[in-house]
Design a protein around this motif. Structure first.
Motif, PDB file in Angstrom:
ATOM      1  N   GLY A  74       0.812  -1.207   0.000  1.00  0.00           N
ATOM      2  CA  GLY A  74       0.000   0.000   0.000  1.00  0.00           C
ATOM      3  C   GLY A  74       0.846   1.257   0.000  1.00  0.00           C
ATOM      4  O   GLY A  74       1.665   1.461   0.893  1.00  0.00           O
ATOM      5  N   THR A  75       0.677   2.092  -1.004  1.00  0.00           N
ATOM      6  CA  THR A  75       1.358   3.378  -1.102  1.00  0.00           C
ATOM      7  C   THR A  75       0.302   4.458  -0.913  1.00  0.00           C
ATOM      8  O   THR A  75      -0.658   4.521  -1.689  1.00  0.00           O
ATOM      9  CB  THR A  75       2.044   3.528  -2.475  1.00  0.00           C
ATOM     10  N   HIS A  76       0.462   5.280   0.128  1.00  0.00           N
ATOM     11  CA  HIS A  76      -0.578   6.241   0.504  1.00  0.00           C
ATOM     12  C   HIS A  76      -0.028   7.651   0.597  1.00  0.00           C
ATOM     13  O   HIS A  76       0.930   7.891   1.338  1.00  0.00           O
ATOM     14  CB  HIS A  76      -1.171   5.847   1.861  1.00  0.00           C
ATOM     15  N   PRO A  77      -0.621   8.607  -0.123  1.00  0.00           N
ATOM     16  CA  PRO A  77      -0.219  10.004   0.024  1.00  0.00           C
ATOM     17  C   PRO A  77      -0.684  10.538   1.375  1.00  0.00           C
ATOM     18  O   PRO A  77      -1.578   9.962   1.998  1.00  0.00           O
ATOM     19  CB  PRO A  77      -0.942  10.706  -1.132  1.00  0.00           C
ATOM     20  N   PRO A  78      -0.102  11.642   1.835  1.00  0.00           N
ATOM     21  CA  PRO A  78      -0.541  12.199   3.113  1.00  0.00           C
ATOM     22  C   PRO A  78      -2.034  12.534   3.066  1.00  0.00           C
ATOM     23  O   PRO A  78      -2.537  13.036   2.065  1.00  0.00           O
ATOM     24  CB  PRO A  78       0.289  13.476   3.284  1.00  0.00           C
ATOM     25  N   GLY A  79      -2.730  12.197   4.150  1.00  0.00           N
ATOM     26  CA  GLY A  79      -4.156  12.476   4.236  1.00  0.00           C
ATOM     27  C   GLY A  79      -5.039  11.385   3.660  1.00  0.00           C
ATOM     28  O   GLY A  79      -6.260  11.429   3.816  1.00  0.00           O
ATOM     29  N   ASP A  80      -4.450  10.388   3.008  1.00  0.00           N
ATOM     30  CA  ASP A  80      -5.236   9.290   2.448  1.00  0.00           C
ATOM     31  C   ASP A  80      -5.889   8.525   3.595  1.00  0.00           C
ATOM     32  O   ASP A  80      -5.286   8.306   4.642  1.00  0.00           O
ATOM     33  CB  ASP A  80      -4.320   8.361   1.651  1.00  0.00           C
ATOM     34  N   ARG A  81      -7.149   8.145   3.402  1.00  0.00           N
ATOM     35  CA  ARG A  81      -7.845   7.388   4.430  1.00  0.00           C
ATOM     36  C   ARG A  81      -8.727   6.338   3.788  1.00  0.00           C
ATOM     37  O   ARG A  81      -9.102   6.464   2.632  1.00  0.00           O
ATOM     38  CB  ARG A  81      -8.653   8.291   5.346  1.00  0.00           C
ATOM     39  N   ARG A  82      -9.057   5.331   4.563  1.00  0.00           N
ATOM     40  CA  ARG A  82      -9.963   4.282   4.087  1.00  0.00           C
ATOM     41  C   ARG A  82     -11.331   4.904   3.878  1.00  0.00           C
ATOM     42  O   ARG A  82     -11.797   5.686   4.703  1.00  0.00           O
ATOM     43  CB  ARG A  82     -10.028   3.147   5.112  1.00  0.00           C
ATOM     44  N   ALA A  83     -11.991   4.558   2.791  1.00  0.00           N
ATOM     45  CA  ALA A  83     -13.278   5.174   2.437  1.00  0.00           C
ATOM     46  C   ALA A  83     -14.358   4.900   3.486  1.00  0.00           C
ATOM     47  O   ALA A  83     -15.236   5.730   3.698  1.00  0.00           O
ATOM     48  CB  ALA A  83     -13.732   4.680   1.066  1.00  0.00           C
ATOM     49  N   GLN A  84     -14.293   3.748   4.128  1.00  0.00           N
ATOM     50  CA  GLN A  84     -15.256   3.396   5.169  1.00  0.00           C
ATOM     51  C   GLN A  84     -14.639   2.332   6.061  1.00  0.00           C
ATOM     52  O   GLN A  84     -13.695   1.659   5.670  1.00  0.00           O
ATOM     53  CB  GLN A  84     -16.567   2.890   4.568  1.00  0.00           C
ATOM     54  N   TRP A  85     -15.160   2.187   7.270  1.00  0.00           N
ATOM     55  CA  TRP A  85     -14.671   1.172   8.189  1.00  0.00           C
ATOM     56  C   TRP A  85     -14.922  -0.217   7.602  1.00  0.00           C
ATOM     57  O   TRP A  85     -15.964  -0.459   7.003  1.00  0.00           O
ATOM     58  CB  TRP A  85     -15.376   1.287   9.532  1.00  0.00           C
ATOM     59  N   ALA A  86     -13.969  -1.123   7.790  1.00  0.00           N
ATOM     60  CA  ALA A  86     -14.164  -2.526   7.447  1.00  0.00           C
ATOM     61  C   ALA A  86     -14.865  -3.174   8.636  1.00  0.00           C
ATOM     62  O   ALA A  86     -14.378  -3.096   9.766  1.00  0.00           O
ATOM     63  CB  ALA A  86     -12.832  -3.214   7.189  1.00  0.00           C
ATOM     64  N   THR A  87     -16.014  -3.772   8.391  1.00  0.00           N
ATOM     65  CA  THR A  87     -16.791  -4.395   9.465  1.00  0.00           C
ATOM     66  C   THR A  87     -17.076  -5.848   9.107  1.00  0.00           C
ATOM     67  O   THR A  87     -16.992  -6.247   7.951  1.00  0.00           O
ATOM     68  CB  THR A  87     -18.125  -3.649   9.693  1.00  0.00           C
ATOM     69  N   GLY A  88     -17.404  -6.629  10.112  1.00  0.00           N
ATOM     70  CA  GLY A  88     -17.728  -8.034   9.878  1.00  0.00           C
ATOM     71  C   GLY A  88     -16.539  -8.841   9.386  1.00  0.00           C
ATOM     72  O   GLY A  88     -16.693  -9.822   8.670  1.00  0.00           O
ATOM     73  N   GLU A  89     -15.355  -8.435   9.774  1.00  0.00           N
ATOM     74  CA  GLU A  89     -14.117  -9.071   9.304  1.00  0.00           C
ATOM     75  C   GLU A  89     -14.043 -10.531   9.747  1.00  0.00           C
ATOM     76  O   GLU A  89     -14.314 -10.855  10.899  1.00  0.00           O
ATOM     77  CB  GLU A  89     -12.919  -8.296   9.854  1.00  0.00           C
ATOM     78  N   ARG A  90     -13.674 -11.420   8.803  1.00  0.00           N
ATOM     79  CA  ARG A  90     -13.523 -12.849   9.102  1.00  0.00           C
ATOM     80  C   ARG A  90     -12.073 -13.306   9.017  1.00  0.00           C
ATOM     81  O   ARG A  90     -11.792 -14.490   9.129  1.00  0.00           O
ATOM     82  CB  ARG A  90     -14.374 -13.676   8.131  1.00  0.00           C
ATOM     83  N   ARG A  91     -11.159 -12.359   8.774  1.00  0.00           N
ATOM     84  CA  ARG A  91      -9.751 -12.710   8.582  1.00  0.00           C
ATOM     85  C   ARG A  91      -8.883 -12.128   9.695  1.00  0.00           C
ATOM     86  O   ARG A  91      -9.303 -11.253  10.431  1.00  0.00           O
ATOM     87  CB  ARG A  91      -9.258 -12.143   7.242  1.00  0.00           C
ATOM     88  N   THR A  92      -7.653 -12.601   9.749  1.00  0.00           N
ATOM     89  CA  THR A  92      -6.621 -12.008  10.590  1.00  0.00           C
ATOM     90  C   THR A  92      -5.764 -11.147   9.678  1.00  0.00           C
ATOM     91  O   THR A  92      -5.572 -11.478   8.507  1.00  0.00           O
ATOM     92  CB  THR A  92      -5.765 -13.109  11.250  1.00  0.00           C
ATOM     93  N   ALA A  93      -5.247 -10.021  10.201  1.00  0.00           N
ATOM     94  CA  ALA A  93      -4.429  -9.121   9.388  1.00  0.00           C
ATOM     95  C   ALA A  93      -3.185  -8.686  10.158  1.00  0.00           C
ATOM     96  O   ALA A  93      -3.218  -8.520  11.375  1.00  0.00           O
ATOM     97  CB  ALA A  93      -5.236  -7.893   8.972  1.00  0.00           C
ATOM     98  N   LEU A  94      -2.115  -8.512   9.418  1.00  0.00           N
ATOM     99  CA  LEU A  94      -0.850  -7.954   9.905  1.00  0.00           C
ATOM    100  C   LEU A  94      -0.528  -6.779   8.999  1.00  0.00           C
ATOM    101  O   LEU A  94      -0.504  -6.940   7.771  1.00  0.00           O
ATOM    102  CB  LEU A  94       0.263  -9.005   9.812  1.00  0.00           C
ATOM    103  N   LEU A  95      -0.304  -5.603   9.569  1.00  0.00           N
ATOM    104  CA  LEU A  95       0.059  -4.419   8.792  1.00  0.00           C
ATOM    105  C   LEU A  95       1.402  -3.922   9.314  1.00  0.00           C
ATOM    106  O   LEU A  95       1.543  -3.661  10.512  1.00  0.00           O
ATOM    107  CB  LEU A  95      -1.018  -3.344   8.930  1.00  0.00           C
ATOM    108  N   VAL A  96       2.405  -3.822   8.427  1.00  0.00           N
ATOM    109  CA  VAL A  96       3.768  -3.415   8.785  1.00  0.00           C
ATOM    110  C   VAL A  96       4.095  -2.096   8.087  1.00  0.00           C
ATOM    111  O   VAL A  96       3.923  -1.970   6.872  1.00  0.00           O
ATOM    112  CB  VAL A  96       4.802  -4.480   8.344  1.00  0.00           C
TER     113      VAL A  96
END
Length: 120
Positions: A41-63
């Motif tokens: 993921g390459t994100h410019p300053p101020g970039d945000r997720r469009a909406q909350w992710a809900t009902g997640e069924r997975r595990t995630a690792l963000l580095v």
């Protein structure tokens, strides 16, 4: 079936909204997997997720690779500010994110489950 793929994350990632590996790659492609998804993921300053992710069924690792990146979780906000900082959350944990500075993050999610794309 192609068993080897050589690429560059910065070049390949924009073609699939940052995702390099997962169920969404064509069967037979070395990057196809039902077990795991990997995103550059390459994100410019101020970039945000469009909406909350809900009902997640997975595990995630963000580095965090570079920049300053905030992950919003229920009742907790996690700031990743040093290269290598990371956060892990499991199934059932809603989330969102915000790039405080230009940021590069690597996300690994498992299993690879269809149907979670946020509308563009």
């Amino acid at each position: 079936m192609e068993k080897v793929y050589v690429g560059n994350a910065g070049i390949d990632a924009p073609g699939d909204r940052g995702w390099l590996l997962g169920h969404f790659k064509p069967p037979g492609d070395a990057r196809h997997s039902d077990d795991v998804e990997i995103k550059w993921g390459t994100h410019p300053p101020g970039d945000r997720r469009a909406q909350w992710a809900t009902g997640e069924r997975r595990t995630a690792l963000l580095v965090l690779i570079s920049g300053r990146f905030r992950v919003e979780l229920p009742e907790r906000s996690v700031l990743l500010s040093k290269q290598g900082d990371y956060v892990v959350w499991g199934p059932g944990v809603d989330h969102s994110w915000y790039a405080e500075e230009a940021s590069v993050v690597l996300t690994v999610r498992w299993p690879s489950v269809p149907g979670y794309a946020v509308p563009e």
